[in-house]
Design an enzyme around this catalytic site. Sequence first.
Site, mmCIF file in Angstrom:
data_model
loop_
_atom_site.group_PDB
_atom_site.id
_atom_site.type_symbol
_atom_site.label_atom_id
_atom_site.label_comp_id
_atom_site.label_asym_id
_atom_site.label_seq_id
_atom_site.Cartn_x
_atom_site.Cartn_y
_atom_site.Cartn_z
ATOM 1 N N GLU A 37 0.875 -1.167 0.000
ATOM 2 C CA GLU A 37 0.000 0.000 0.000
ATOM 3 C C GLU A 37 0.920 1.226 0.000
ATOM 4 O O GLU A 37 1.832 1.308 0.828
ATOM 5 C CB GLU A 37 -0.880 0.035 1.255
ATOM 6 C CG GLU A 37 -1.814 1.229 1.235
ATOM 7 C CD GLU A 37 -2.561 1.481 2.550
ATOM 8 O OE1 GLU A 37 -2.184 0.892 3.573
ATOM 9 O OE2 GLU A 37 -3.508 2.283 2.535
ATOM 10 N N ARG A 263 5.920 -12.628 9.471
ATOM 11 C CA ARG A 263 6.604 -11.388 9.131
ATOM 12 C C ARG A 263 7.932 -11.316 9.873
ATOM 13 O O ARG A 263 8.166 -12.011 10.857
ATOM 14 C CB ARG A 263 5.726 -10.195 9.494
ATOM 15 C CG ARG A 263 5.465 -10.061 10.977
ATOM 16 C CD ARG A 263 5.013 -8.657 11.411
ATOM 17 N NE ARG A 263 4.915 -7.719 10.337
ATOM 18 C CZ ARG A 263 3.775 -7.203 9.899
ATOM 19 N NH1 ARG A 263 2.640 -7.557 10.465
ATOM 20 N NH2 ARG A 263 3.762 -6.328 8.931
ATOM 21 N N LYS A 273 4.833 0.517 9.697
ATOM 22 C CA LYS A 273 4.830 1.790 8.987
ATOM 23 C C LYS A 273 4.256 2.899 9.860
ATOM 24 O O LYS A 273 4.701 4.034 9.795
ATOM 25 C CB LYS A 273 4.025 1.669 7.688
ATOM 26 C CG LYS A 273 4.853 1.113 6.541
ATOM 27 C CD LYS A 273 4.156 1.286 5.206
ATOM 28 C CE LYS A 273 3.228 0.142 4.916
ATOM 29 N NZ LYS A 273 2.649 0.199 3.566
#
Length: 557
Positions: A37, A263, A273
């Site tokens: 994104e 992850r 983020k």
Amino acid sequence: MEADNNEKSLNFIEQIIDKDLLEGKNGSRVHTRFPPEPNGYLHIGHAKSICLNFGLGIKYGGKTNLRFDDTNPTKEEDEYVNSIIEDVKWLGFQWDGDICYTSNYFQQLYDWAVQLIKEGKAYVDDQSAEEISAQRGTPQKPGVESPFRNRPLEENLDLFERMRRGEFANGEKVLRAKVDMASPNMQMRDPVMYRILHASHHRTGDKWCIYPMYDYAHGQSDYIEQITHSICTLEFENHRPLYDWFLDQIATGDRPQQIEFARLNINYTVMSKRKLLELVEGNYVSGWDDPRMPTISGLRRRGYTPESIRNFTDRIGIAKRDNVIEYSLLEFLLREHLNKITKRVMAVLNPLKLTITNYPEGEFEEVELVNNPEDENSASRKLPFGRNIYIEQADFMLNASRKYYRLSVGREVRLKGAYIIKCNDYVADENGEITELLCTYDPETKSGSGISRRVKATLHWVNAEKCIDAEVRLYDRLFTDEDPAGHKEIDFKEFINPDSLKILSNCKLEPSLAEAKAEDKFQFQRLGYFCVDKDSSKEKLVFNRTVSLKDSWAKRK
RNA sequence: UGACCCAUGGUGUAAUGGUAGCACUACAGUUUUUGGUACUGUCAGUCAAGGUUCGAAUCCUUGUGGGUCAACCA
């Protein structure tokens, strides 16, 4: 069995792909995608995903798309798109075909939504977010159905069309999938497919005021792009039944399968983020590319190489269990690469004046040093040597123990590439600070002359008259805590390391460094690996310390 | 008081029913005109209990521990 010794074992995703290939699934194609994104800069966790997805494409002779998952215009910007493109390229990967955008599929997604409404599988809900949330229930308690759940098809169609036309305000209505409010999986409790957002989109402008949610958009985008293996992180595991449910409604041919992996986490840093954005916006760091940031751009500016990062993602493996990788592994791989490729140069960070009293005043000679002893084809260069030089302050100690190999009064060391010197005396100022060392050199011991004797240490140095000035920025870990984001009561910013940046403005470098350009990398002999920062100019050289050399002496102390 | 997922040295990851291996870290040593590099060695592991089997890290059961899920974020 032992024939496999040279072969790397397969991770669980490769095993799945092998099996799919064997069964001829999806025409035995492999097509992956990296779907960021564009709402922030990429970090090293993304690098793991990039290397995985593109790596799989390469390994299986398949394809990999770069797709911007841009379904939320309130958070997404072209600046981020551009940085992501740059980072993927810098890491060494090339996507197949054109760059993809979920926003390219808005019309198709809309058409499918209409189809779902017609099939009675989606409905417009007039309730507020709070009401819907309250009805969703809890993981332990089933939800209750919306009063609008069974409204007539025509009404749904009409309302959805009017949502699209902009007749309603933000939040006034949503389109929901009609799945199962009693499902034990919260994701299946009539998830929102579309919300109204009167916001300008970075690509579609004001064409749309309704935007699809991730769950509705992602699998369909994979389907449109003919993705075969849609790899994402573990937190989407609970979404997989919904991913499949949406596909069930529209897919007729090959369909993608979602596979989840754990992850990346690294100790002493944060990897979200949102938190990185907080550091940037709160000016805790100088920007997304601050050399202390775990962003790709930060690592690049710090002096990391794409090879070392790719190697890292290779070594950490792919699995499903939660993991925290030690920062030292990344640094090991970094040093391993930099050791092979960097030129050795001499730089004195904290200069101490040293006068060779038996060397004639005003005279210089050239000494020769190899650029990289690790590289047998490496050339050599010449350095000016003379009466006045600088050495590192830490390389002299007044009351030195036997374990200290460097200079002290009465002791001998070699100056790298030059002569053996002996310290006879020192000069101190009124505060007792040592300001100068008085030494003599042994002209018989010039490097390469074959005449030598054992000395405990070899020091780096620069000529005092012929060196150049520079600023050097020393970086340390950004956080003092191993898991800064892991404390419920304490904000992660409380753990910011106050000493994560030290600026040394009086550094002396050998003259060959005068022409160095941004991102050029060197080993400063005995100190570490350094690279030229983008702030550097001809007038003012600025270096970043990428990583220090391993220092067993510092450890011993 | 739900669903789904996970559990191998300090860390990460292999072994896919047949000798628990590799890397990082730590520690020790050899080499060295970088207290670097390289090389050698040492410490150290199958969450627990049952079961299946000639044989279990691996299969089954139960338990324990951890993670994810209740945005109109992705």
